[in-house]
Enzyme design. Structure first.
Site, mmCIF file in Angstrom:
data_model
loop_
_atom_site.group_PDB
_atom_site.id
_atom_site.type_symbol
_atom_site.label_atom_id
_atom_site.label_comp_id
_atom_site.label_asym_id
_atom_site.label_seq_id
_atom_site.Cartn_x
_atom_site.Cartn_y
_atom_site.Cartn_z
ATOM 1 N N ASP A 231 -22.364 -22.532 -29.652
ATOM 2 C CA ASP A 231 -21.020 -22.717 -30.188
ATOM 3 C C ASP A 231 -19.978 -21.928 -29.392
ATOM 4 O O ASP A 231 -20.152 -20.715 -29.174
ATOM 5 C CB ASP A 231 -21.046 -22.214 -31.644
ATOM 6 N N GLU B 283 -21.240 -25.592 -25.838
ATOM 7 C CA GLU B 283 -20.039 -26.288 -26.262
ATOM 8 C C GLU B 283 -18.964 -25.807 -25.296
ATOM 9 O O GLU B 283 -18.578 -24.634 -25.324
ATOM 10 C CB GLU B 283 -19.677 -25.926 -27.707
ATOM 11 N N HIS C 126 -20.049 -33.463 -35.336
ATOM 12 C CA HIS C 126 -19.490 -32.978 -36.602
ATOM 13 C C HIS C 126 -18.046 -32.497 -36.468
ATOM 14 O O HIS C 126 -17.408 -32.190 -37.472
ATOM 15 C CB HIS C 126 -20.371 -31.855 -37.132
ATOM 16 N N ASP C 127 -17.542 -32.386 -35.250
ATOM 17 C CA ASP C 127 -16.152 -31.978 -35.046
ATOM 18 C C ASP C 127 -15.264 -33.171 -34.710
ATOM 19 O O ASP C 127 -14.079 -33.004 -34.408
ATOM 20 C CB ASP C 127 -16.053 -30.970 -33.886
ATOM 21 N N ASP D 55 -28.374 -24.224 -33.614
ATOM 22 C CA ASP D 55 -27.016 -23.865 -33.211
ATOM 23 C C ASP D 55 -26.933 -22.345 -33.081
ATOM 24 O O ASP D 55 -27.334 -21.625 -34.003
ATOM 25 C CB ASP D 55 -26.051 -24.343 -34.306
HETATM 26 C C1 NOJ Z 1 -17.242 -25.243 -32.928
HETATM 27 C C2 NOJ Z 1 -18.034 -25.884 -34.018
HETATM 28 O O1 NOJ Z 1 -18.623 -27.054 -33.553
HETATM 29 C C3 NOJ Z 1 -17.087 -26.101 -35.163
HETATM 30 O O2 NOJ Z 1 -17.642 -26.898 -36.165
HETATM 31 C C4 NOJ Z 1 -16.670 -24.763 -35.687
HETATM 32 O O3 NOJ Z 1 -15.701 -24.934 -36.687
HETATM 33 C C5 NOJ Z 1 -16.097 -23.876 -34.586
HETATM 34 N N1 NOJ Z 1 -16.821 -23.953 -33.361
HETATM 35 C C6 NOJ Z 1 -16.125 -22.443 -35.005
HETATM 36 O O4 NOJ Z 1 -17.440 -21.986 -35.039
#
Ligand code: NOJ
Length: 593
Positions: free
Chosen positions: A231, A290, A365-366, A129
């Site tokens: 990210d 992302e 994970h989000d 990441d």
């Molecule tokens: C996206 C990430 O996937 C997430 O887990 C994170 O909280 C935010 N960006 C900030 O880095």
């Protein structure tokens, strides 16, 4: 007469040749651009929750090493690890204090090297990441930067001198007050943070900062790492005059969404091109953005081959479906509309049909667990709907990103109490609501479906204490359904969701049409069955997914021979005169002749 015959003969020849050439073109188009990362199945591991070997309740790199045989057995090609770098863990590693070191709880650089070697020996690639929109406030750059206005690191971050007055508002996604600026009295200045105030935004305008980041990327690539998931990468460029953004402007120019505004900074593509030229182009690696704040209109700018930026991007349009507009992750009581779901994924397929390449995911994970959010976690439907979602992910024209634990059909834990949550997003939103006298109960109900911690509970290895994840006290509660739902039990059952995932991975690898084939949606208004074909050269498969709790009929295009079913997620098959009566959540893959 002779002439007429000649003309006719020539016409037939021309038609024949041009037909032949078009079909050649289709096949060349599909195969010319072959890339390993298009053919790969990516398995995402949240290291914190995978396997703990030292009893501190937090997963670690040695735990991943211990489970390499399991990962290999899945048949996946690439593992994406969430951040493993030095971090005070305000946001579970997305707040990095040491980009070239390993998070203490996860182990050491020696462990990392052993993991990378172990993965490569098993022909599994590793993607890390890259979190470079912001760092941790505990990073030495920020520690220096905040010391004085003349510190050499001052320009590594975005500062606003307080004597100019308060800066124009910017929204923070995690801040208790929603404020994207934090005042620091030491230098009488504000600093910018799109996420928590322990995640200050890095200043990409500064060429020195860019060069530090590019060198850091090379450090990992030189070790042999095979790519980066980037990210919130669209957010890296800011208009550093920080103009006022009125509500009207936000609505008219940025779809009323701060993330869309953040995703359209003035120099983002220039920075990515530079990154590509100076770093990415020198290695055989994969990159995936992302795609926060991007839409189908601008995705290609990031990933079109002729743009020389990144390889892939994942969008948020799919995973946002079904939430009530203007509310924070509150599901529409009616659920989501399958017709809309199909529309979104079909549109995104068409975005990359000619240029670039897509991704497909339903969990990470989000996100909450895909089974709860997109399938049905009631005991009666758990297994079939989980397999159906797996079928969808592995039959689309895009690289599948499959989230660890989904192969078991893990589901949301649905905490009742705020005390059980660990995620800064949930905790700070709760505090914000408390300050505003908001409806905390409504929020907690919503979080049972939407909260990120639902997707972060420890992996369920077996039915021993803590699901075999740790001998200590797990950092986040283990889902109590682990007694029945765990990998060990599923290993023994040839029909388990785990073994179904393995079969689907094998099928995708065996049929190039599932990777490169043209996607065509059938019966778009059918609100129960999602049906599509995938065609490459003369090979065509039909995918039928009954996304409903009731039996649904679907008429298969006429067949010359008997029905050739390549995959069926339930034990029965009912077909009469080309009409299939599908069981609830039945998924079928049929070869069309
Ligand atoms: C996206 C990430 O996937 C997430 O887990 C994170 O909280 C935010 N960006 C900030 O880095």
């Amino acid at each position: 007469m002779k002439n007429k015959f000649l003309i006719l003969r020539n016409c037939i020849a021309i038609i024949f040749i041009s037909f032949f050439m078009t079909s050649e073109k289709t096949s060349a188009q599909n195969n010319n651009n072959r890339k390993w990362w298009k053919e790969a199945v990516v398995y995402q591991i949240y290291p914190r929750s995978f396997k703990d070997t030292d009893g501190d309740g937090v997963g670690d790199l040695k735990g991943i090493i211990e489970k390499l045989d399991y990962i290999k057995s899945l048949g996946v090609d690439v593992v994406w690890l969430n951040p493993v770098f030095g971090s005070p863990n305000d946001d579970n590693g997305y707040d990095i204090s040491d980009y070239q070191g390993i998070m203490k709880e996860f182990g050491t650089m020696k462990d990392f090297d052993a993991l990378l070697k172990g993965m490569h020996e098993k022909k599994i690639k590793m993607v890390l990441d890259l979190v470079v929109n912001h760092s941790s406030d505990e990073h030495k750059w920020f520690q220096e930067s905040k010391k004085s206005r003349t510190n050499p690191y001052r320009n590594y971050y975005h500062w606003w001198d307080a004597e100019k007055g308060k800066p124009a508002p910017r929204v923070s996604f995690f801040d208790v007050n929603g404020d994207g600026w934090k005042y620091d009295s030491l230098t009488n200045s504000y600093y910018l943070h799109y996420f928590s105030n322990k995640q200050p935004d890095l200043n990409w305008e500064n060429p020195k900062l860019r060069s530090e980041i590019f060198n850091m990327m090379k450090f990992w690539f030189n070790k042999g790492v095979d790519g980066f998931r980037m990210d919130v990468i669209p957010f890296i460029s800011k208009d550093t005059t920080f103009p006022v953004i009125t509500k009207k402007e936000l609505d008219e120019k940025y779809h009323g969404a701060w993330d869309y505004f953040y995703g359209h900074g003035p120099r983002v593509h220039e920075y990515l091109k530079q990154m590509n030229k100076e770093v990415l182009s020198k290695y055989d690696v994969m990159t995936v953005a992302e795609g926060a704040g991007t839409t189908s209109d601008d995705a290609e700018l990031f990933v079109g081959e002729d743009r020389h930026e990144l390889n892939m991007l994942y969008h948020f349009e799919g995973v946002s479906l079904g939430y009530l507009p203007g509310q924070f992750k509150q599901m529409d009581p009616k659920g989501y509309s399958l017709v809309e779901f199909k529309k979104i994924y079909s549109k995104w397929d068409s975005v990359f049909a000619k240029k670039g390449w897509g991704t497909i995911y339903l969990g990470n994970h989000d996100q909450p667990r895909m089974l709860t959010r997109w399938g049905n976690d009631a005991p009666k439907f758990r297994e079939a709907s989980s397999k159906l979602l797996t079928t969808f992910l592995l039959t689309m024209r895009a690289t599948p990103y499959y989230y660890f634990g989904d192969e078991l059909g893990m589901s949301n834990i649905k905490f009742d109490n705020i005390e059980d949550y660990r995620d800064i997003e949930t905790l700070n939103y709760y505090k914000k609501l408390q300050n505003e006298n908001g409806d905390l109960n409504y929020f907690l109900q919503g979080q049972k479906i939407g909260a990120r911690d639902n997707g972060r509970t420890p992996f369920q290895w077996d039915d021993s204490k803590n699901a075999g994840f740790t001998n200590g006290h797990p950092w986040l509660k283990v889902n109590p359904n682990y007694k029945k739902l765990n990998a060990a039990a599923q290993e023994k059952d040839p029909n388990s969701t785990l073994n179904y995932f393995r079969k689907m991975v094998r099928l995708r690898k065996a049929l190039p049409e599932l990777v490169y084939g043209k996607y065509e949606l059938l019966d778009k208004d059918n609100d129960k069955v999602y049906a599509y074909t995938r065609t490459l050269d003369k090979k065509k498969v039909l995918v039928l997914l009954n996304f409903s709790t009731s039996r649904s009929k679907f008429e298969i295009p006429k067949q010359t021979g008997s029905l050739n079913v390549l995959m069926n997620n339930v034990a029965s098959l009912s077909v009469k005169n080309n009409t299939v009566t599908m069981e609830p959540y039945q998924a079928l893959i049929v070869r069309l002749q």
